[in-house]
Design a protein around this motif. Structure first.
Motif: not given
Length: 96
Positions: A6-10, A30-33, A54-57, A78-80
């Motif tokens: 899975f891809v974990d956004l926010f 994983v993406n997190e700003i 690491v940064g803005d989506i 998914c997006g937190g």
């Protein structure tokens, strides 16, 4: 046995991904700003640095082509939800 990636956004520090892992999914990208939150995620998960953005989506969207191979076999995205203490949604004036 098939791996359910899975891809974990926010992603924050990874609370949502912990539940998904317990359900049999494997975090893959994983993406997190906020870098500090992402560092906590990295501490708690066994993923190499190239699996993180690491940064803005919006910036990630500009570079998606570079992640094409990594994102080719994803089962779930998914997006937190925003943390209550940081969310600007549903701010109500408190008179007290």
């Amino acid at each position: 046995m098939k791996q359910y990636k899975f891809v974990d956004l926010f992603a924050g520090c990874g609370g949502l991904s912990l539940g998904l892992q317990q359900a049999g999914f494997t975090p893959w990208f994983v993406n997190e700003i906020v870098e500090q939150f992402c560092n906590t995620y990295k501490f708690n998960h066994n993923l190499s640095d190239d699996h993180y953005f690491v940064g803005d989506i919006a910036e990630l969207n500009l570079h998606l082509e570079g992640y094409k191979d990594m994102l080719s076999d994803i089962t779930l995205v998914c997006g937190g939800p925003p943390c209550q203490g940081f969310s600007m949604a549903n701010r109500q004036r408190i008179l007290d």
